[in-house]
Every structure is written in C-alpha cells, then in structure tokens.
Design an enzyme around this catalytic site. Sequence first.
Site, PDB file in Angstrom:
ATOM      1  N   ASN A 243      42.550  -5.888  72.158  1.00  0.00           N
ATOM      2  CA  ASN A 243      43.607  -6.210  73.120  1.00  0.00           C
ATOM      3  C   ASN A 243      44.042  -7.670  72.968  1.00  0.00           C
ATOM      4  O   ASN A 243      44.005  -8.461  73.917  1.00  0.00           O
ATOM      5  CB  ASN A 243      43.128  -5.931  74.548  1.00  0.00           C
ATOM      6  CG  ASN A 243      44.285  -5.625  75.484  1.00  0.00           C
ATOM      7  OD1 ASN A 243      45.458  -5.736  75.108  1.00  0.00           O
ATOM      8  ND2 ASN A 243      43.964  -5.255  76.711  1.00  0.00           N
ATOM      9  N   HIS A 274      43.533  -5.529  85.452  1.00  0.00           N
ATOM     10  CA  HIS A 274      43.257  -4.159  85.036  1.00  0.00           C
ATOM     11  C   HIS A 274      43.350  -3.175  86.198  1.00  0.00           C
ATOM     12  O   HIS A 274      43.732  -2.015  85.993  1.00  0.00           O
ATOM     13  CB  HIS A 274      41.873  -4.059  84.386  1.00  0.00           C
ATOM     14  CG  HIS A 274      41.865  -4.432  82.936  1.00  0.00           C
ATOM     15  ND1 HIS A 274      41.668  -5.725  82.495  1.00  0.00           N
ATOM     16  CD2 HIS A 274      42.042  -3.678  81.813  1.00  0.00           C
ATOM     17  CE1 HIS A 274      41.719  -5.745  81.169  1.00  0.00           C
ATOM     18  NE2 HIS A 274      41.943  -4.526  80.726  1.00  0.00           N
TER      19      HIS A 274
END
Length: 420
Positions: A243, A274
């Site tokens: 990521n 998140h």
Amino acid sequence: RYCFVFALGYLTVCQITRVYIFDYGQYSADFSGPMMIITQKITSLAFEIHDGMFRKNEDLTPSQRCLAVRRMPSLLEYLSYNCNFMGILAGPLCSYKDYITFIEGRSYQLQQSEANGKEETKYEQTDPSPNIAVAQKLLICGLSLLFHMTITETLPVEYNIDDNFRATASWPVRFFYLYVSLMAARPKYYFAWTLADAINNAAGFGFRGYDKNGGTRWDLISNLRIQQIEFSTSFKMFLDNWNIQTALWLKRVCYERATFSPTIQTFILSAIWHGVYPGYYLTFLTGVLMTLAARAIRNNIRHYFVESPAVKLCYDIITWMATQVAISYTVVPFVLLSVKPSFTFYSSCYFCLHIASILVLLVLPLKRTQKGSKKHESIQPVWSKKLEEENLLQKNSYSTTNNSFSQKQEITCRYQASKQ
C-alpha cells in the site's frame, strides 16, 4: 488542519454508518471506499497548497518543496483531481502536481528530459505505449483472482482460533498455518490495487520515465511490489512495498508534521483512516510495537551478519521467517475485525510477540538524534528511506504557476531527486 479534521471526521461518520447500521462484519463495496481515497486527496492537496502558498521555501523539506502547489486550483481542476474516473473507486492516490501534469499532456516530455539527465526539455515524437505494462498487470490480476477464488477459501484465517485446532496442533504447525492463511488472504488486495494501477496506465497515467536499458516504467502510482512483499526480510521492507501510496500519504500529512511521537501518531491515523472496527486498532497498535522492536534489532545486530555472504544468507533466511510470522501475527485482528476473536487468538499465543517486542525495547537501545528544524528525525517511519526516494521520484517538476520556481529549476529538482 481544518480541512484535515473535517475530511477525516466525515470519513469516520461514513465508516460508522457502514459498520454499525448497515453491515457489521462484512466487506462491502459501498460509498466509504471511494471516500477513503477522496479523503487522502483532499488532505494531501490542502497541505500541498499550504506548503506552496503560506510557508517559506526554506522551511520545507525537499519532498514538500517539490510537491508544493503555488497557485490555488480552479474548481474544475479540484473536482477533476478528486473525482476523475480513473481513480474514483480504488485510487491509488497520486499527487496533485503529477495529475495536472498528466492532464495537461506534459508528463511524457518531462520524463524524457529527466531520463536523459538534461535540464532543457526534450519532446518525444510519440507517447510511450502502456500496452505491455497493462497486459502484465491484468495477468497478475487474473492470477490473483484465481488464487483467491480457489485457495483462499480453503485456508480461512478464522481457523487460527478454532478450539480443536488450538488444542491439538503443535506450535510449529500453528505458526505455519498462521503464515499460509495470511499469505492466502493477500491476493484480493493484489487484485484490486493492480487492477486500479492498470486502469490508470491504460488511460496514459503512471509513466515514470525510462530505466537504464531504455525500457518504459509505468509505476509512478503503483501501490505494491509483490515479490518484495513475499520475500521481505524485515518489517520495514514489508511495509515499504505494501500500500505504497497510502504510506506516502501518512508520511506527508502526519509523520513529517508531527511534533511528538510521529510513529505512534502515524499508526493511529492509519487505523482511523481504515475504519472503526476494533481489529484495525489492535493491528496498528501492535504494529507500533513490532516496528520499534524490529528497528531496534536491525540497528543493533544486523551489522554483525553482513560481512560473509554465507552468514548473510542464513541471516536473511531467518529474518524472512521471523518477518512473515510477525506480519501474520500483527494483522490477524485486521482480518477478524472484532475484539473477542482477536483476543482469543492473541491469548492462545500467550501474547508472545507482544511480550518479546517489549523486552527487546527494554534491552536494546533505539538510536535517536535531535530533530532539527530542517531535518527529519533519524528514526524514520517504517516506510522511510526507500519510500522517501520513491516520493522524490514521483514529484512533478513543472510548477502549476510561474510565480516561484522556473521550469528549469523544477526539472533540476526532480533530476537531483532521481539521482538520489
């Protein structure tokens, strides 16, 4: 900062709505996914405008200087950057200047100039074709999807907390299954991020330049490097290649600007971004311990094992095994989502890696230096030097205005960053 708080706060409201009203415990493709990407873009651009228009040039880090936006974007430019069709669903994040350079058709000429190492601009007769890069990435997508649909279902992460498995399996078997079950959970991310990268490349966005052999590089906004992930020999190496664009965002908006405990603040921000599942917070708080402990071990013992190739090979094998187990141990709550199953797993392992990490931090010193006004802390985040180079490579050397940097100065800035 107001923009950052508002955007992150609105995203959190979206996450709460999705989790506690609509579908707790389910992964779903809904509005909160695109909102996560747009939050990154809005906050990144806010800080880039602040750096370019309201801070002195000498107060900026090299990466901030190259990213700084020195003219307020028009409404069309702002909406185009945030809501363009290429990255609206899954991103990945890109800098505003890279996007505008692509939209205005200047990226290929700029990259050719950089590849030749010259300050004056060289224009290509034809744009480089992304076809090969797109085909390769679509092949990776197909293999990842096939693996996920055939293998992943047979290796559920939830089996790690099965009562019978915990009661009958030996420790080596349990840790081996922990590793393979978490490895099997990764291809869905490989699929989504590689497909998003391929979509941008197919539109012509993502060209970084040419390698030393003259081959085209279409990894300007790539989000992962699968080989480095699977064969990483340190916690840092894993996160350097996982990521990537989100790691750069965390570095730009949090780590570089934090006045205290930047590593802890960065992991907490990552958890908030998140979502609101408790498992995310357990994973990222565990990640703080693992990161600091891995850094301490590496700084204190690695230099003893790099002289002899044979010894270094043994060291790499051992650290690869330790890294894969540590990563798997850390991210179990991220997959299980809830507190009870997460604590069931950790308690079944007697919190062994938590305790080991704390002992390492108590015994081994962490190297620290004072953070000067113009320097980063010597304790880099887990995505430190390698991604800092990636960050500098990605900076768009053409300014959107002519009021601060000339075009020649901008190209020189990026060429010097490329050499680093």
